[in-house]
Design an enzyme around this catalytic site. Structure first.
Site, PDB file in Angstrom:
ATOM      1  N   ASP A 209      56.277  79.797  86.879  1.00 43.94           N
ATOM      2  CA  ASP A 209      57.465  79.531  86.508  1.00 43.94           C
ATOM      3  C   ASP A 209      58.172  78.254  87.130  1.00 43.94           C
ATOM      4  OD1 ASP A 209      59.453  80.898  86.749  1.00 43.94           O
ATOM      5  OD2 ASP A 209      59.644  81.747  85.045  1.00 43.94           O
TER       6      ASP A 209
ATOM      7  N   ASN B 212      67.875  71.268  82.034  1.00 44.58           N
ATOM      8  CA  ASN B 212      68.064  71.336  81.110  1.00 44.58           C
ATOM      9  C   ASN B 212      69.842  71.188  80.405  1.00 44.58           C
ATOM     10  OD1 ASN B 212      65.742  71.190  79.472  1.00 44.58           O
ATOM     11  ND2 ASN B 212      65.545  73.393  79.390  1.00 44.58           N
TER      12      ASN B 212
ATOM     13  N   HIS C  31      67.091  67.708  77.967  1.00 41.12           N
ATOM     14  CA  HIS C  31      65.996  68.394  77.308  1.00 41.12           C
ATOM     15  C   HIS C  31      65.143  67.213  77.780  1.00 41.12           C
ATOM     16  CE1 HIS C  31      66.828  72.118  75.933  1.00 41.12           C
ATOM     17  NE2 HIS C  31      67.754  71.466  74.868  1.00 41.12           N
TER      18      HIS C  31
ATOM     19  N   ASP D  22      62.437  68.098  79.445  1.00 40.75           N
ATOM     20  CA  ASP D  22      60.755  67.683  79.796  1.00 40.75           C
ATOM     21  C   ASP D  22      59.284  66.778  80.244  1.00 40.75           C
ATOM     22  OD1 ASP D  22      61.124  69.150  76.702  1.00 40.75           O
ATOM     23  OD2 ASP D  22      61.067  67.195  76.212  1.00 40.75           O
TER      24      ASP D  22
ATOM     25  N   GLU E 104      59.001  77.524  80.275  1.00 41.48           N
ATOM     26  CA  GLU E 104      58.645  76.660  81.586  1.00 41.48           C
ATOM     27  C   GLU E 104      57.277  77.281  81.980  1.00 41.48           C
ATOM     28  OE1 GLU E 104      62.107  79.251  82.119  1.00 41.48           O
ATOM     29  OE2 GLU E 104      61.789  78.553  80.522  1.00 41.48           O
TER      30      GLU E 104
END
Length: 416
Positions: free
Chosen positions: A300, A308, A313, A317, A343
């Protein structure tokens, strides 16, 4: 079976016949006798009929020369069949089918004609033809094309709508089976021809298949094709089959899109967790059966919540999509990387041991470190291997998750 002692006379039998019977002089064409139906069919009396000749009653025989030719033809056959029109007293026509034989009695020649009123039959045939035309029109409007295959003769009719669907003009597409079969997609041909043959052999009630068919431009359309044998010969062999074709390309494309959505992560384009689990179960079973190793890697993005919170966000992304792309480019074609959730990602590597998978993990780690993005991110990775770390999916996922936890507590940006 015992017959009655007294049978009806021949004259009584003739009087009760539904068909008209005429006894005719072949030389003059005069009617010398007729039964009850002979005059009733024409709206005449017995005397009226005997005053007539074939030339005055039959609208399709005009003059003695033609009558002489007909008589010669009658003499040359056991039974001569003539389809024509009788003149009714009220002026309308009575369509008849006349079967005539010839014989001699006491040195005199006669013709015996049996005339059947075929007006009802012709009306039924006309109605059936009209209904068939209406049915074909309705089917043609409901479908994108119709086909009519004369199996024994090898002729195949393609409707104009079917030709138009495939990009051809009405005068193109030769009416033979190869025109269709050669246009089948190579991956579909054997299956479709097999289904068709099974129907022809009587093993299927109907022929029905979905397949890809090449159009004039070389593009393949998805079609739903269904049909049925409608005529067979005395031995049961098919002689005619008809069917209809529907263009289902749009529906198929939508199905593929829905399947893709069901198995893919909409953000990264990677397979989603559901697809990853299916792949892992199938590959683990295969490796177990063949005695091959299998590697599993959990990883991850480190401190992803900070990304974030600090950058929003949309940036988060974008980071996930870049990490997914780097992982995808770092694995073999036989491997699978999927987005597990949030993630988290998982790499599944069939026929890879722990050492080999650690090399892949390190490759992914370095690729992420080298990404030209803001903010810079790193990943932590945990590895598990079959069979030493477990014999089932749950055990392997637990070991990999534990390894990922150790990588994070050990300083992150590393593989364990």
């Amino acid at each position: 079976m015992t017959l009655p002692s007294a049978l009806p006379s021949a004259e009584a039998l003739f009087e009760h016949m539904a068909d008209a019977v005429y006894l005719i002089d072949p030389t003059t064409s005069a009617i010398v006798w007729g039964n009850r139906a002979a005059w009733a069919m024409l709206g005449l009396s017995r005397e009226d009929v005997l005053d007539h000749s074939v030339l005055s009653l039959q609208l399709d025989v005009t003059g003695m020369p033609q009558w002489s030719e007909i008589v010669a033809a009658i003499r040359g056959q056991a039974c001569f069949t003539f389809v024509g029109r009788h003149r009714h007293r009220e002026g309308h026509e009575v369509h008849v089918e006349v079967n005539t034989t010839h014989f001699s009695l006491d040195g005199r020649e006669y013709l015996l004609s049996v005339a059947r009123d075929v007006r009802r039959r012709m009306a039924l045939e006309k109605e059936m033809q009209s209904r068939e035309n209406q049915l074909w029109f309705a089917l043609n409007e409901a479908a994108d094309g119709l086909w009519d295959w004369e199996v024994a003769a090898g002729r195949l009719f393609f409707s104009p709508q079917l030709k138009r669907m495939l990009g051809y003009s009405p005068d193109e597409m030769e009416g033979v089976l190869a025109t269709w079969s050669d246009a089948l997609h190579p991956d579909d041909r054997q299956r479709v021809l097999g289904v068709l043959q099974e129907h022809l052999d009587g093993k299927r009630v109907r022929y029905e298949a979905e397949y890809r068919l090449r159009n004039r431009n070389g593009r393949y359309l998805w079609v739903h094709d269904r049909g049925r044998v409608c005529e067979r010969d005395s031995l049961g062999a098919p002689t005619r089959a008809v069917g209809m074709v529907q263009d289902i390309t749009a529906r198929k494309e939508l199905e593929f899109q829905l399947q893709q959505l069901a198995s893919s992560d909409t953000l990264t384009g990677l397979p989603n967790r559901r697809q990853g689990e299916r792949f892992l179960e199938a590959e683990l079973e295969l490796c177990r059966r063949l005695g091959l190793p299998l590697g599993l890697c959990f990883f991850d993005v480190d401190h992803f919540k900070r990304v974030n919170d600090s950058f929003g966000h949309l940036v988060g992304d974008a980071v996930l999509k870049q990490v997914a792309g780097q992982a995808q480019s770092s694995i073999r074609r036989s491997d699978l990387v999927c987005r597990w959730g949030g993630e988290e990602f998982v790499i599944i590597a069939p026929n890879s041991n722990r050492a080999q998978l650690l090399q892949v993990a390190e490759k992914v780690r370095q690729a992420v470190v080298g990404m030209p993005c803001t903010p810079a991110v790193t990943v932590s990775l945990g590895v598990a291997a079959f069979p030493e770390d477990g014999d089932d999916v749950e055990a392997l996922l637990g070991v990999a998750d534990g390894a990922l936890y150790r990588a994070k507590t050990g300083g992150r940006n590393r593989a364990e």
